[in-house]
Design an enzyme around this catalytic site. Structure first.
Site, PDB file in Angstrom:
ATOM      1  N   GLU A 111      -7.539  -0.007  -4.726  1.00 42.67           N
ATOM      2  CA  GLU A 111      -7.718  -0.225  -6.017  1.00 42.67           C
ATOM      3  C   GLU A 111      -7.482   0.639  -7.037  1.00 42.67           C
ATOM      4  O   GLU A 111      -7.603   2.069  -6.677  1.00 42.67           O
ATOM      5  CB  GLU A 111      -9.193  -0.671  -6.447  1.00 42.67           C
ATOM      6  N   GLU A 130     -16.031  -1.262  -0.192  1.00 39.94           N
ATOM      7  CA  GLU A 130     -17.022  -0.014  -0.523  1.00 39.94           C
ATOM      8  C   GLU A 130     -18.082   0.187   0.001  1.00 39.94           C
ATOM      9  O   GLU A 130     -19.322   0.078  -0.599  1.00 39.94           O
ATOM     10  CB  GLU A 130     -16.986   0.278  -2.054  1.00 39.94           C
TER      11      GLU A 130
END
Ligand code: GAL
Ligand code: ZN
Length: 662
Positions: free
Chosen positions: A318, A142
Site C-alpha cells: 500500500e 497488517e
C-alpha cells in the site's frame, strides 16, 4: 518494477468496473490488489459462498490486462461469525471484550476463528489457486494493528502451554523470571496469567515472554493460512503479508521467514506526523522539509528495515497517494509527491509499488482518505503524477535491475526492543529512535544499510553496527567475534549484554558475555538529564565533544585502544570509545548515546578505515541512494539544493531527483 493499486470493486457499481480497469491501465498500472476486507461478501452466511461478483470483478480487470493479488479476508470477520462465536472478539489489555463494528476484531488463538479461517482460505484457494491471472496472495492485512496482544482466557491457557514447552518445569520458570522478587513464586502452571491488570507494573521477564508468545501467535496464525494455501495454489503464485513500518509488536524476522517476500505499507506523511518526532533525538524537533512529503529519513528507515527482514527485495503493498485520514493534519498532497516516493521506494529495493487506493471511499471510516481518483471518480493529484511518470518507466525498469548492495548492516532484535522499550530507564530511550541516529548518520553519507537479525548471513557486509545487544548471548558474541576475525568491523553500543535472554540482569561484569570480545569493562553507566553533559576528548570525533543523554565509563583491558575518553568527573579519565583488534578486523565499544554529528564522525571513521566510498555530508532534506552504477539524489525540500558528488557539483531542484551514473 511494477505499479499496482488497491481496489475495492465491492464499493462501486458494476457499471463502473470496466471504466476503472481501463483508467488503471492508462496510468501504467498492471497489478490490482483486491478482497482483503470482503469476507461478508464472499461468504454471506456460514458455508454459503458467493463467488460470482468476485469472478466478474477479476474478469473485468483481467480483460484490461491486469494481474491480480488476491487477499485472504480474515482481517474483517463477518457479523454472522461473531454472532455465533462471540469469543472470537479480542480482549484488550484492560480486560475488556471488544465489539464488532470496525475491523481486526479477532483473537488469532481462538479455535473457532482458526477453523473458519481455514475454511474461507481453502475455499478461496480452491477457486482461484489456479487462476492464470492471480499472481499471488496477501495473507490477512497488517497483523497486530490496533490490538497487538489479546488477553482472553484462550490466550491465557495457550500462554501457559507455551511457557511449559519453553521452561519444562516451574522451577526453571521461577528461576528464569526471578519470581523470588515480591513473592511471585508459582507452584502450579494454572496460577500464571497474562501480565495485564496487575496492581503495580508486572515482572519484566513475564512481560517479555508474553510479547514473545504473542508474536509467535501471529506467526502461527499466519502459518495456518500459509499451509492451507500451499496445498491448493499453483507454485507460481506467491504468498506475502503487508506489515506496518513502525509497528513493533511482532518479530517481523519470524513473520517474514515463511513468506515468499515481505511487503510493507508506506504512508510517508502519516508516519512522519504520527510518532515522527519520537524518531529524533529527545528535544530535537523533526525537520519539516516539504510539509507534504513526509520525512525521507523515516520512510528510508522502514525501507531498509523491510529489506533487511529477508535481505531481499520487497513490495510496497500500500502506498500513500494523497492525504491520509489517521494522522494529525492529514496534509493535502501536491503534484510530484507520488513520483518522489515511488522513486525512493524503487531505489531502496521495492520490486512493486501498489498504491492505496484507487478511488476515495464515500462511506465507512476512510471517507477523508485520498485515492488516485476523487470521490466523484475524476483524477486526483496522484493519478496525474502516474501519468507524468510514464515517460520515466523505462529508466525505472533499468534501475530496478541493478543490484542493491549495502556495505553496512545494523543489528535489530525484537527481544532487545521489547526489553528496552518496557524498561527504557531514561525517559525517551526508545529502541527504534536510538537505532535511527546511526541510520541517519549512514544515510547522510549516502551509505545503504540493511537492518538485519542476529541470525542473518552477514558475509556480504563490511561493517556491522550493533547499537545495542541488550540481551546478551554467547552465540551472538561468537558470531560477532567471527565477523571481526574475518576482517569486518563491529560496533557494539551502550546497554549491551546488560541482561540475559529471560530479561534479568547478568551477574557478569558489564558488558556481560561481550566483555571478552570488547576487551573492556563498563565500570559505571549514567542516564543524564537534559542540560547535563560530560565533556569528551576524542581523536576520531575530531573535536572535543559533549556526551548527553546516556554515558558509560569503560576500563580497557591491556591491548585495547582508547579512542575517546571523559575529560571531567565523574568519569574523568575513563574511556568512552574503545577499539580492539581481532584477527583481520576489529571491535569497537561505543559507550554513549551519540548526537547525529557524533554518529556521523564515527561512521566516517569506520568507512575511511575500510576505504568505503562516502558522499559529502548531504544537506538536510537531501538523500542519496546507490543502486549498481547509479546514484539517485533526492531533494525533499521546496528549494533547490546543491551538493558535490565525487567531485561533480550537482544541483537538484526542489521536490525533484537527479540521476547519476559512474
Ligand atoms: C492501512 C490499511 C488500509 C487502510 C490504510 C489507510 O494501514 O492496511 O486498509 O486503512 O491504512 O491509510
Ligand atoms: Zn485471545
Amino acid at each position: 518494477m511494477k505499479l499496482g493499486v488497491c481496489y475495492y470493486p465491492e464499493h462501486w457499481l458494476r457499471e463502473r468496473w470496466p471504466i476503472d480497469a481501463q483508467q488503471m491501465r492508462e496510468a501504467g498500472i498492471s497489478i490490482v490488489r483486491i478482497a482483503e476486507f470482503a469476507w461478508a461478501l464472499m461468504e454471506p452466511s456460514q458455508g454459503d459462498y458467493d463467488w460470482a461478483w468476485l469472478d466478474d470483478a477479476i474478469q473485468v480487470l483481467v480483460d484490461e490486462g491486469h494481474q491480480i493479488v488476491l487477499c485472504t479476508p480474515t482481517a474483517a470477520p463477518p457479523a454472522w461469525l461473531i454472532q455465533s462465536h462471540p469469543d472470537i472478539l479480542p480482549v484488550d489489555e484492560k480486560g475488556r471484550r471488544l465489539r464488532f463494528g470496525s475491523r481486526r476484531h479477532y483473537c488469532p488463538n481462538n479455535p473457532a476463528f482458526q477453523h473458519h479461517t481455514e475454511k474461507i482460505v481453502r475455499a478461496m484457494a480452491e477457486r482461484y489457486g489456479n487462476h492464470p491471472s492471480v499472481i499471488g496472495w496477501q495473507i490477512d492485512n497488517e497483523f497486530a494493528c490496533y490490538i497487538p496482544r489479546c488477553y482472553c482466557d484462550v490466550c491465557a491457557a495457550k500462554f501457559r502451554g507455551w511457557l511449559e514447552e519453553k521452561y519444562k518445569t516451574l522451577e526453571a520458570l521461577n528461576d528464569a523470571w526471578g519470581t523470588a522478587f515480591w513473592s511471585q513464586v508459582y507452584n502450579e502452571w494454572e496460577q500464571i496469567e497474562p501480565p495485564n491488570l496487575t496492581v503495580a507494573e508486572p515482572n519484566p521477564s513475564h512481560v517479555l515472554d508474553y510479547h514473545r508468545f504473542f508474536s509467535d501467535s501471529w506467526v502461527a496464525y499466519q502459518d495456518i493460512q500459509i499451509s492451507n494455501l500451499k496445498n491448493l495454489i499453483a507454485k507460481r503464485q506467491f504468498i506475502t503479508h503487508n506489515i506496518i513500518g513502525n509497528l513493533t509488536d511482532i518479530d517481523y524476522y519470524d513473520l517474514a521467514e515463511n513468506l515468499d517476500f515481505i511487503s510493507w505499507d508506506s504512508y510517508p506523511t502519516g508516519y512522519a506526523e504520527m510518532g515522527g518526532d519520537d524518531r529524533y533525538f529527545p528535544g530535537e524537533s523533526r525537520p519539516k522539509y516539504s510539509h507534504d512529503l513526509g520525512d525521507p529519513m523515516i520512510t528510508g528507515f522502514f525501507h531498509s528495515m523491510t529489506r533487511g527482514l529477508k535481505q531481499a527485495p520487497f513490495w510496497i503493498m500500500e502506498h500513500q497517494t494523497g492525504m491520509v485520514n489517521w494522522s494529525h493534519t492529514n496534509t493535502g498532497v501536491r503534484p510530484g509527491a507520488l513520483r518522489l516516493w515511488t522513486w525512493q521506494a524503487l531505489a531502496s529495493g521495492a520490486e512493486a509499488v501498489v498504491y492505496f487506493r484507487w478511488r476515495a471511499s464515500r462511506f465507512g471510516l476512510e471517507q477523508h482518505h485520498s485515492g488516485l481518483r476523487k470521490h466523484d471518480g475524476s483524477p486526483d493529484v496522484g493519478y496525474h503524477d502516474l501519468l507524468s511518470m510514464k515517460s520515466e518507466r523505462e529508466l525505472m525498469e533499468k534501475i530496478s535491475e541493478e543490484p542493491l548492495k549495502a556495505p553496512i548492516a545494523m543489528l535489530m532484535d525484537y527481544n532487545d526492543l521489547w526489553a528496552i522499550d518496557h524498561q527504557p530507564h531514561r525517559e525517551g530511550f526508545d529502541y527504534l529512535r536510538y537505532l535511527f541516529v546511526f541510520f541517519r548518520a549512514c544515510q547522510k553519507l549516502g551509505l545503504n544499510v540493511d537492518l538485519v537479525s542476529r541470525e542473518a548471513d552477514w558475509s556480504e557486509y563490511t561493517i556491522l553496527l550493533a547499537p545495542t545487544a541488550h540481551l546478551g548471548s554467547e552465540k551472538l558474541a561468537q558470531r560477532l567475534h567471527d565477523f571481526a576475525e574475518q576482517g569486518g568491523t563491529v560496533m557494539l553500543g551502550i546497554r549491551s549484554g546488560f541482561k540475559t535472554s529471560t530479561n534479568v540482569v547478568t551477574d557478569l561484569p558489564l558488558p556481560g558475555v561481550f566483555k571478552g570480545l570488547v576487551g573492556a569493562t563498563v565500570a559505571q553507566w549514567h542516564p543524564l538529564p537534559s542540560g547535563v553533559s560530560y565533556p569528551l576528548q576524542s581523536e576520531i570525533l575530531n573535536t572535543s565533544s559533549e556526551v548527553t543523554f546516556w554515558a558509560e565509563a569503560l576500563n580497557p583491558d591491556s591491548g585495547t585502544n582508547v579512542l575517546a575518553s571523559y575529560e571531567t568527573e565523574p568519569f574523568q579519565g575513563k574511556a568512552a570509545i574503545t577499539q580492539k583488534q581481532i584477527g583481520n578486523g576489529q571491535i569497537y565499544y561505543f559507550g554513549f548515546y551519540p548526537s547525529l554529528d557524533q554518529a556521523i564522525a564515527f561512521v566516517k571513521h569506520l568507512t575511511s578505515w575500510h576505504k568505503i566510498d562516502i558522499l559529502e555530508e548531504l544537506p538536510s532534506g537531501m538523500i542519496a541512494i546507490e543502486r549498481g552504477d547509479a546514484t539517485l539524489v533526492f531533494n525533499f525540500t521546496d528549494q533547490p539544493l546543491k551538493t558535490s558528488i565525487r567531485g561533480n557539483e550537482i544541483q537538484v531542484a526542489g521536490r525533484d531527483l537527479f540521476f547519476f551514473t559512474e
